[in-house]
Design a protein around this motif. Structure first.
Motif, PDB file in Angstrom:
ATOM      1  N   ARG A   1      -1.940  -8.664   3.578  1.00  0.00           N
ATOM      2  CA  ARG A   1      -1.859  -9.330   4.872  1.00  0.00           C
ATOM      3  C   ARG A   1      -0.404  -9.632   5.245  1.00  0.00           C
ATOM      4  N   GLU A   2       0.375 -10.098   4.263  1.00  0.00           N
ATOM      5  CA  GLU A   2       1.774 -10.405   4.542  1.00  0.00           C
ATOM      6  C   GLU A   2       2.563  -9.138   4.903  1.00  0.00           C
ATOM      7  N   ILE A   3       2.256  -8.042   4.206  1.00  0.00           N
ATOM      8  CA  ILE A   3       2.937  -6.776   4.518  1.00  0.00           C
ATOM      9  C   ILE A   3       2.556  -6.302   5.912  1.00  0.00           C
TER      10      ILE A   3
ATOM     11  N   MET B   1       1.770 -16.698  11.446  1.00  0.00           N
ATOM     12  CA  MET B   1       2.590 -15.496  11.297  1.00  0.00           C
ATOM     13  C   MET B   1       3.910 -15.831  10.613  1.00  0.00           C
ATOM     14  N   SER B   2       4.552 -16.904  11.054  1.00  0.00           N
ATOM     15  CA  SER B   2       5.827 -17.316  10.459  1.00  0.00           C
ATOM     16  C   SER B   2       5.658 -17.647   8.978  1.00  0.00           C
ATOM     17  N   GLN B   3       4.557 -18.317   8.646  1.00  0.00           N
ATOM     18  CA  GLN B   3       4.298 -18.672   7.251  1.00  0.00           C
ATOM     19  C   GLN B   3       4.096 -17.430   6.391  1.00  0.00           C
ATOM     20  N   ALA B   4       3.402 -16.413   6.949  1.00  0.00           N
ATOM     21  CA  ALA B   4       3.170 -15.179   6.196  1.00  0.00           C
ATOM     22  C   ALA B   4       4.500 -14.474   5.902  1.00  0.00           C
ATOM     23  N   ILE B   5       5.389 -14.420   6.888  1.00  0.00           N
ATOM     24  CA  ILE B   5       6.684 -13.780   6.673  1.00  0.00           C
ATOM     25  C   ILE B   5       7.504 -14.573   5.662  1.00  0.00           C
TER      26      ILE B   5
ATOM     27  N   GLN C   1       3.919   2.751   4.334  1.00  0.00           N
ATOM     28  CA  GLN C   1       3.175   3.566   3.374  1.00  0.00           C
ATOM     29  C   GLN C   1       2.035   2.783   2.732  1.00  0.00           C
ATOM     30  N   VAL C   2       2.334   1.506   2.395  1.00  0.00           N
ATOM     31  CA  VAL C   2       1.292   0.650   1.795  1.00  0.00           C
ATOM     32  C   VAL C   2       0.124   0.496   2.760  1.00  0.00           C
ATOM     33  N   LEU C   3       0.414   0.229   4.022  1.00  0.00           N
ATOM     34  CA  LEU C   3      -0.643   0.017   5.007  1.00  0.00           C
ATOM     35  C   LEU C   3      -1.426   1.306   5.250  1.00  0.00           C
ATOM     36  N   GLU C   4      -0.729   2.449   5.266  1.00  0.00           N
ATOM     37  CA  GLU C   4      -1.421   3.727   5.444  1.00  0.00           C
ATOM     38  C   GLU C   4      -2.335   4.019   4.266  1.00  0.00           C
ATOM     39  N   SER C   5      -1.842   3.748   3.056  1.00  0.00           N
ATOM     40  CA  SER C   5      -2.675   3.963   1.866  1.00  0.00           C
ATOM     41  C   SER C   5      -3.880   3.035   1.855  1.00  0.00           C
ATOM     42  N   ALA C   6      -3.671   1.788   2.281  1.00  0.00           N
ATOM     43  CA  ALA C   6      -4.789   0.835   2.320  1.00  0.00           C
ATOM     44  C   ALA C   6      -5.839   1.287   3.317  1.00  0.00           C
TER      45      ALA C   6
END
Length: 282
Positions: free
Chosen positions: A6-8, A34-38, A72-77
């Protein structure tokens, strides 16, 4: 370092929008969330990913370097999720000859649209290949010319009319408005799969496999004439082959859906029903 998906995702969206508020709206989050995730991602990585000011948000050099990896991580997920959904969905493997491909495509669409959907893995195969695949359990069912081999069960039978003759372009019969069976006397008649042509004179020559489209190569080479189903006539256009109407009466090929009686599943029964439905509708 433990990175959370989620953070990525938040990082990649802020990098794309260069706005925490717009990125939050895209993902259905509040701006503080959103700010907290970043912030969590920056603390976890030990890197500052964005330069923030009252007027603008910019990627740092480290953020620019990491962004391709985040994508790449999001595409793989996403690929993982798609493949997991496909594997979790009931599926069936179906072998079929190319001649009936349009019917098979309609069947696959029907199964995909049902509730719950059934995935169909399609495999083009001639009679010998399909029968062997059934025996080995590699496919769940196959469309075969009937009668099928003895151990198999068949259903959803249908007929394909054979009402044309494929001849080489420039052949004496190519200019005829219609060919009569008697016109074939003394000529070589190709028989894909070695099946006989009842009521047709001439010297029968078996053509390898049961692919009618491939047998047209033999016709073009002058190796013989080919009784052709209407399905083939509609699907194929070749400059070196001419299709002439054939007055052969009720000449036809009968196909059926074949399967092993020992491998009956709910998905197989759904396939049988889908074939029957596709035969009644267009």
């Amino acid at each position: 370092m433990t990175l959370m998906l989620r953070e990525i995702q938040c990082f990649a969206r802020v990098a794309d929008r260069l706005s925490f508020s717009r990125a939050a709206a895209d993902l259905g989050m509040s701006q503080p969330a959103m700010s907290q995730a970043i912030t969590r991602l920056e603390r976890s990585s030990g890197l500052r990913l964005f330069e923030r000011s009252a007027r603008a948000v910019r990627l740092t050099a480290e953020g620019r370097a990491l962004l391709p990896y985040a994508e790449q991580v999001l595409e793989s997920a996403s690929a993982f999720s798609t493949e997991a959904s496909r594997l979790a969905r009931p599926s069936i493997h179906l072998a079929y000859p190319p001649l009936v491909g349009s019917l098979v495509a309609r069947v696959a669409r029907r199964l995909a649209a049902r509730t719950p959907p059934v995935g169909v893995e399609l495999r083009v195969a001639d009679r010998a290949e399909a029968s062997a695949a059934l025996a080995r359990g590699e496919v769940s069912a196959a469309v075969l010319v009937v009668p099928a081999p003895a151990p198999l069960v068949t259903g959803a039978r249908f007929h394909v009319s054979v009402d044309h003759l494929a001849v080489p372009a420039g052949h004496p019969l190519a200019a005829r408005p219609r060919v009569e069976p008697r016109d074939l006397a003394g000529r070589t008649v190709l028989a894909p799969g070695g099946r006989p042509w009842p009521g047709l004179p001439g010297r029968t020559r078996a053509a390898p496999g049961d692919d009618f489209a491939a047998a047209l190569d033999l016709v073009a080479a002058g190796a013989g004439l080919l009784p052709a189903p209407q399905l083939l006539v509609r699907a194929v256009r070749r400059d070196d082959v001419t299709f002439v109407p054939l007055a052969a009466g009720d000449l036809r090929i009968t196909y059926g859906l074949a399967w092993s009686r020992e491998r009956v599943t709910p998905e197989l029964m759904a396939l049988v029903q889908a074939v029957q439905d596709a035969l009644w509708t267009r």
